[in-house]
Every structure is written in structure tokens, then in C-alpha cells.
Write an enzyme that holds these catalytic residues in place. Structure first.
Site, PDB file in Angstrom:
ATOM      1  N   ASP A  11       0.871  -1.175   0.000  1.00 54.63           N
ATOM      2  CA  ASP A  11       0.000   0.000   0.000  1.00 54.63           C
ATOM      3  C   ASP A  11       0.906   1.223   0.000  1.00 54.63           C
ATOM      4  OD1 ASP A  11      -2.457  -1.370   0.104  1.00 54.63           O
ATOM      5  OD2 ASP A  11      -2.259  -1.644   2.266  1.00 54.63           O
ATOM      6  N   ASP A 130     -13.730  -3.874  -1.957  1.00 58.20           N
ATOM      7  CA  ASP A 130     -13.622  -3.733  -0.506  1.00 58.20           C
ATOM      8  C   ASP A 130     -15.036  -3.796   0.055  1.00 58.20           C
ATOM      9  OD1 ASP A 130     -10.906  -3.219  -0.905  1.00 58.20           O
ATOM     10  OD2 ASP A 130     -11.207  -1.048  -0.947  1.00 58.20           O
TER      11      ASP A 130
END
Length: 251
Positions: A11, A130
Site C-alpha cells: 500500500d 472492498d
């Protein structure tokens, strides 16, 4: 049976690798180019890069970062974050990405999936989803998990497949960073209902969790971040453990 894949996830925020819990409380985890090179040498099957704070200015930064990583690794890698057009994908592929991951832009404009597949092929397009459970229902969230939508996980995943995406990267926001294991019930349902590969994300804490997501969750690949970044699990050791449990992996 196809070999199961182990995928470290980087990330990226402001050019650095970060990691949080339930999508918040981010802390620095190192230089992404250095980490990518280490994972490539350690036997990771693929890498995923997600620019979690993508803006127009960071698009250029990300392209440069992709180029620098491509010079260091010999495994496929997927890049995501802020991608919303054919031109965005073009830039990343020209700089060395093998696949791209789209998330919010796909929900806002599902036709984008069709456009990208037509231009670049299914094998190049990963749709990241998500989701977290609200009143017992898996609800899709956008903008790094901050914005709930009207969409339900399984219906959206089916539409993504029908529009031609090559893979789905499913992150359980409830499990993310908790190290309590993957959302195997939801993963098993996705894997059963769909015919494209499902990448499990969110919740890896020990080697058993990887075995569980391949066996119980029927996942095709397992993605993790902090357990690799902070040296809690070695990729070769993990693969040998999985092999010992009868799970096919490339060692």
C-alpha cells in the site's frame, strides 16, 4: 489443480509503503522498491501495488515508481489506485505494470470494465472489491473503505465477471489488519458462484490462515501485507508449510 499464489501487497502513500488496521492508523513499512526486490527474490508469485491516496499529482509519481520496480523484479505485478480511464492504464503498462486493479472507478462507471477489457484483455484487468458486513449483508465500500455504497458484494462480483474482468481481489474490511484470518465464508461463496480467480485479502496473521483460505475459502491466491513487511512470515517458509499441507504452490 493450479498452483495457489502468494502475493505481498504494498500500500503506497506519498511514495512509501504503509500498513494499517481496518483501513486506518497507517504506519510506515519501508521503501516499496526495496521491498519489491526482496519479495521477488524470496519467491513471491506476484506483487500488488495500491496507491491508497491517489491524486492526479501522484499518478505521475506512481508511474515512476512502477518503472523503478519493473527494473528490479521478475514476477508479475498489479498496480491500482486512482485509475479511471484507458489512458491511465496505458501509462502504467508502458512503465512496466503487468496488470491493473480498479475499484471505485468501476463501481461508479461499470462500463469502464468493458472498455478496459476490450482494449487490454481480461488477463490484464483486476477488479478490487472492498466490503464489510452491515446488518449481516456484505456491502461494497469505496475510497479506501470510507464510503458505503448501495451495492452488495455477491451481486457486484457477478456483474464484474460478466463484464469481462480477469480476477477479483476481495478485501474484507472487517478482517483487514486484524491478523485473525481471512473471511473464508464469503470467499468460498465467491469462488463457488464465479468462474474467475478470487484473491483473498484482509486478515492474514499466521501460516495456518493461508492454509485455511485455500482450503475453506477456496481462494486462488492470498494477499497479505504486514506479516511480510515486518518479517513475521517468510515467503519460502510459508510455501513449504503449504506444500506440507497438500496445497499446490510454486517453491
Amino acid at each position: 489443480m493450479l498452483a495457489k499464489r502468494i502475493i505481498p501487497c504494498l500500500d503506497i502513500k506519498d511514495g512509501r509503503t504503509v500498513k494499517g488496521v481496518n483501513f486506518v492508523d497507517l504506519r510506515d513499512a519501508g521503501d516499496p522498491v526495496e521491498l519489491a526486490e526482496i519479495y521477488s527474490k524470496e519467491g513471491a508469485d506476484e506483487l500488488v501495488f495500491l496507491d491508497i491516496s491517489a491524486t492526479e499529482q501522484k499518478r505521475k509519481t506512481l508511474a515512476d515508481l512502477v518503472y523503478r520496480v519493473a527494473e528490479k523484479v521478475n514476477i508479475p505485478f498489479t498496480v491500482g489506485g486512482g485509475i479511471s480511464s484507458v489512458a491511465d492504464v496505458d501509462v502504467l503498462l508502458q512503465n512496466g505494470a503487468d496488470k491493473v486493479s480498479i475499484n471505485s472507478s468501476a463501481v461508479k462507471n461499470p462500463e469502464l470494465i468493458n472498455e478496459l477489457v476490450a482494449k487490454f484483455g481480461s488477463q490484464c484487468i483486476v477488479v478490487a472489491i472492498d466490503a464489510k458486513q452491515i446488518d449481516g449483508e456484505w456491502i461494497v465500500h469505496l475510497v479506501g473503505g470510507k464510503v458505503p455504497t448501495e451495492r452488495k458484494l455477491f451481486e457486484w462480483a457477478k456483474e464484474v465477471e460478466e463484464r469481462g474482468a480477469g480476477e477479483i481481489l476481495f478485501t474484507s474490511m472487517d478482517n483487514d489488519g486484524t491478523k485473525d484470518g481471512f473471511a473464508n465464508e464469503a470467499l468460498a461463496r465467491l469462488s463457488t458462484e464465479l468462474n474467475i480467480p478470487i484473491i483473498a485479502s484482509g486478515g492474514a496473521g499466521n501460516m495456518q490462515h493461508f492454509s485455511d483460505t485455500f482450503i475453506e475459502g477456496k481462494a486462488d491466491a492470498a494477499l497479505a501485507a504486514s506479516v511480510f513487511h515486518f518479517k513475521e512470515i517468510g515467503i519460502q517458509e510459508l510455501k513449504l508449510e503449504l506444500q506440507g499441507n497438500g496445497i499446490p504452490v510454486r517453491v
